[in-house]
Design a protein around this motif. Sequence first.
Motif, PDB file in Angstrom:
ATOM      1  N   LEU A  38      -4.416   2.118  18.260  1.00  0.00           N
ATOM      2  CA  LEU A  38      -5.010   3.544  18.886  1.00  0.00           C
ATOM      3  C   LEU A  38      -6.611   3.475  19.066  1.00  0.00           C
ATOM      4  CD1 LEU A  38      -4.127   5.711  21.443  1.00  0.00           C
ATOM      5  CD2 LEU A  38      -3.970   7.054  19.372  1.00  0.00           C
ATOM      6  N   ALA A  39      -7.236   3.356  20.155  1.00  0.00           N
ATOM      7  CA  ALA A  39      -8.583   3.219  19.177  1.00  0.00           C
ATOM      8  C   ALA A  39      -9.451   4.534  20.555  1.00  0.00           C
ATOM      9  CB  ALA A  39      -9.127   1.659  19.644  1.00  0.00           C
ATOM     10  N   LEU A  40     -10.425   4.671  19.213  1.00  0.00           N
ATOM     11  CA  LEU A  40     -11.507   5.655  20.955  1.00  0.00           C
ATOM     12  C   LEU A  40     -12.396   5.524  20.030  1.00  0.00           C
ATOM     13  CD1 LEU A  40      -9.741   8.589  17.569  1.00  0.00           C
ATOM     14  CD2 LEU A  40      -8.471   8.121  20.234  1.00  0.00           C
ATOM     15  N   SER A  41     -12.945   5.335  21.353  1.00  0.00           N
ATOM     16  CA  SER A  41     -14.179   4.956  21.463  1.00  0.00           C
ATOM     17  C   SER A  41     -14.425   3.787  21.331  1.00  0.00           C
ATOM     18  CB  SER A  41     -14.982   6.029  20.710  1.00  0.00           C
ATOM     19  OG  SER A  41     -15.724   7.295  21.669  1.00  0.00           O
ATOM     20  N   PHE A  42     -13.738   2.582  21.534  1.00  0.00           N
ATOM     21  CA  PHE A  42     -14.042   1.413  20.822  1.00  0.00           C
ATOM     22  C   PHE A  42     -15.339   1.183  21.173  1.00  0.00           C
ATOM     23  CE2 PHE A  42     -14.411  -3.296  21.337  1.00  0.00           C
ATOM     24  CZ  PHE A  42     -13.285  -3.532  19.539  1.00  0.00           C
ATOM     25  N   PRO A  43     -16.453   0.136  20.444  1.00  0.00           N
ATOM     26  CA  PRO A  43     -17.728  -0.179  20.884  1.00  0.00           C
ATOM     27  C   PRO A  43     -17.401  -1.649  21.542  1.00  0.00           C
ATOM     28  CG  PRO A  43     -17.098   0.034  18.472  1.00  0.00           C
ATOM     29  CD  PRO A  43     -16.246   0.391  19.081  1.00  0.00           C
ATOM     30  N   LEU A  44     -17.763  -1.754  22.295  1.00  0.00           N
ATOM     31  CA  LEU A  44     -17.305  -3.190  22.795  1.00  0.00           C
ATOM     32  C   LEU A  44     -18.618  -3.315  22.913  1.00  0.00           C
ATOM     33  CD1 LEU A  44     -15.598  -4.599  24.537  1.00  0.00           C
ATOM     34  CD2 LEU A  44     -17.093  -4.177  26.901  1.00  0.00           C
ATOM     35  N   HIS A  45     -19.939  -3.161  23.019  1.00  0.00           N
ATOM     36  CA  HIS A  45     -20.654  -3.928  22.916  1.00  0.00           C
ATOM     37  C   HIS A  45     -22.107  -2.546  22.355  1.00  0.00           C
ATOM     38  CE1 HIS A  45     -22.737  -2.335  26.194  1.00  0.00           C
ATOM     39  NE2 HIS A  45     -21.232  -2.261  27.280  1.00  0.00           N
ATOM     40  N   PRO A  46     -23.341  -3.400  21.548  1.00  0.00           N
ATOM     41  CA  PRO A  46     -23.869  -1.993  21.293  1.00  0.00           C
ATOM     42  C   PRO A  46     -24.913  -1.168  22.285  1.00  0.00           C
ATOM     43  CG  PRO A  46     -24.719  -3.929  19.768  1.00  0.00           C
ATOM     44  CD  PRO A  46     -23.194  -4.632  21.069  1.00  0.00           C
ATOM     45  N   PRO A  47     -25.130  -0.433  22.426  1.00  0.00           N
ATOM     46  CA  PRO A  47     -25.780   0.819  23.174  1.00  0.00           C
ATOM     47  C   PRO A  47     -27.006  -1.010  24.946  1.00  0.00           C
ATOM     48  CG  PRO A  47     -25.582   1.690  21.776  1.00  0.00           C
ATOM     49  CD  PRO A  47     -25.573   0.596  21.508  1.00  0.00           C
ATOM     50  N   GLY A  48     -27.006  -0.897  25.107  1.00  0.00           N
ATOM     51  CA  GLY A  48     -28.184  -1.830  26.359  1.00  0.00           C
ATOM     52  C   GLY A  48     -27.838  -3.408  26.322  1.00  0.00           C
ATOM     53  N   LYS A  49     -26.883  -4.096  25.402  1.00  0.00           N
ATOM     54  CA  LYS A  49     -26.338  -5.563  24.840  1.00  0.00           C
ATOM     55  C   LYS A  49     -25.044  -5.815  25.226  1.00  0.00           C
ATOM     56  CE  LYS A  49     -29.728  -5.351  21.244  1.00  0.00           C
ATOM     57  NZ  LYS A  49     -30.338  -5.214  20.187  1.00  0.00           N
ATOM     58  N   PRO A  50     -24.906  -5.603  26.624  1.00  0.00           N
ATOM     59  CA  PRO A  50     -23.122  -6.050  27.039  1.00  0.00           C
ATOM     60  C   PRO A  50     -23.393  -7.085  26.530  1.00  0.00           C
ATOM     61  CG  PRO A  50     -24.775  -5.814  28.728  1.00  0.00           C
ATOM     62  CD  PRO A  50     -26.005  -5.130  27.693  1.00  0.00           C
ATOM     63  N   GLU A  51     -23.960  -8.365  25.989  1.00  0.00           N
ATOM     64  CA  GLU A  51     -23.510  -9.544  26.167  1.00  0.00           C
ATOM     65  C   GLU A  51     -23.450  -9.955  24.716  1.00  0.00           C
ATOM     66  OE1 GLU A  51     -28.261  -8.866  24.745  1.00  0.00           O
ATOM     67  OE2 GLU A  51     -26.983  -8.104  26.723  1.00  0.00           O
ATOM     68  N   ALA A  52     -24.104  -8.724  23.680  1.00  0.00           N
ATOM     69  CA  ALA A  52     -22.853  -9.101  22.406  1.00  0.00           C
ATOM     70  C   ALA A  52     -21.992  -8.521  22.553  1.00  0.00           C
ATOM     71  CB  ALA A  52     -24.205  -8.204  21.416  1.00  0.00           C
ATOM     72  N   SER A  53     -21.047  -8.958  23.022  1.00  0.00           N
ATOM     73  CA  SER A  53     -19.789  -8.412  22.951  1.00  0.00           C
ATOM     74  C   SER A  53     -18.719  -8.319  22.255  1.00  0.00           C
ATOM     75  CB  SER A  53     -18.523  -9.015  24.181  1.00  0.00           C
ATOM     76  OG  SER A  53     -17.654  -8.861  24.720  1.00  0.00           O
ATOM     77  N   ARG A  54     -17.622  -7.461  21.598  1.00  0.00           N
ATOM     78  CA  ARG A  54     -17.107  -7.636  20.420  1.00  0.00           C
ATOM     79  C   ARG A  54     -15.296  -7.727  21.132  1.00  0.00           C
ATOM     80  NH1 ARG A  54     -20.646  -2.340  18.498  1.00  0.00           N
ATOM     81  NH2 ARG A  54     -22.184  -3.588  16.932  1.00  0.00           N
ATOM     82  N   ALA A  55     -15.251  -7.728  22.430  1.00  0.00           N
ATOM     83  CA  ALA A  55     -13.525  -8.295  22.920  1.00  0.00           C
ATOM     84  C   ALA A  55     -12.758  -8.937  22.166  1.00  0.00           C
ATOM     85  CB  ALA A  55     -14.412  -8.511  24.797  1.00  0.00           C
ATOM     86  N   ALA A  56     -13.410 -10.420  21.414  1.00  0.00           N
ATOM     87  CA  ALA A  56     -12.536 -11.039  20.555  1.00  0.00           C
ATOM     88  C   ALA A  56     -11.783  -9.788  20.105  1.00  0.00           C
ATOM     89  CB  ALA A  56     -12.967 -11.798  19.811  1.00  0.00           C
ATOM     90  N   GLU A  57     -12.247  -8.811  19.501  1.00  0.00           N
ATOM     91  CA  GLU A  57     -11.868  -7.935  18.433  1.00  0.00           C
ATOM     92  C   GLU A  57     -10.652  -7.251  18.721  1.00  0.00           C
ATOM     93  OE1 GLU A  57     -15.524  -7.792  15.563  1.00  0.00           O
ATOM     94  OE2 GLU A  57     -14.682  -5.594  16.236  1.00  0.00           O
ATOM     95  N   LEU A  58     -11.289  -6.442  20.254  1.00  0.00           N
ATOM     96  CA  LEU A  58     -10.389  -5.477  20.906  1.00  0.00           C
ATOM     97  C   LEU A  58      -8.913  -6.858  21.371  1.00  0.00           C
ATOM     98  CD1 LEU A  58     -10.081  -2.735  22.267  1.00  0.00           C
ATOM     99  CD2 LEU A  58     -10.820  -3.963  24.664  1.00  0.00           C
TER     100      LEU A  58
END
Length: 206
Positions: free
Chosen positions: A121-141
Motif C-alpha cells: 500500500l503506497a501513499l504518495s509514491f514519489p514517481l519522480h523528483p518535482p519537475g524531472k519526469p525523466e528521473a522515473s522510479r517506475a521500476a521500483e513501483l
Amino acid sequence: MAERVELPTPQGPGRAHFYTGSAPERASVVLSHGAGGGIGASDLMLLAKRLPAHGYRVILIEQPWKVAGRKVAGRPPTLDAAWVPMLAELALPGPVVVGGRSAGARVACRTAYTVGASGVLALSFPLHPPGKPEASRAAELRAPGEHGIPVRVIQGARDPFGTPAEVRAELADPAWVAEAAGTHSFGKTPTDVLDAALAYLPELIG
C-alpha cells in the motif's frame, strides 16, 4: 496509546508503534514515514487509529535515522538494510501488507518480495523528483508485481512528485491508483485516503 518496541538493525535501533483494536484481525499493515517527516503525518496517523476497528493491526515503523534524531534520511540502500531486519524481528502472523508514505513507499516496493509481503500500500509514491519526469522510479513501483505481489497506490491529485495519471500510466490497471485530495502530503484530515485504503486492503491480502 500505542505500544512501542525498539527493533535492532545494522543502522542502529528502529522503532515500531503497534495499533490494535477489538475487531478480529484480518491482517497486519506495516507502514513507514517519508525521507523528511515522521510517523506523525496525518495520513499515517489516521490509518493507524482507524484501520484497527476494521480488523487490521497497524504497525508504524520509525527508521533508525529518525530514532537517532537526524533530520534527513540516508541513501535508499541504508533504508532497505534497516527495514528488512525490522520486519523479520516483528515476525507477524498471517497476511502482511507493507507500505508507507513517499520514501517509505519506495522502501516497501523494493523489499516486498524479500520480506514476504502479501501486498503493498503506497501513499504518495514519489514517481519522480518535482519537475524531472525523466528521473522515473517506475521500476521500483512495478518491482512487487514482477513477483506476483499486488501494489495499490493512493496519490494526491496535485502531487508534484507524480500525478495520479502519471502513476496510472506505469501500472497495468488504472484502478490500482486512487486519487486523493491535495498534494504530496494530502491534507490535515485525509479521510479519502482512509476510504481508499479500506477499499484496497481486501485486494492486497487476497
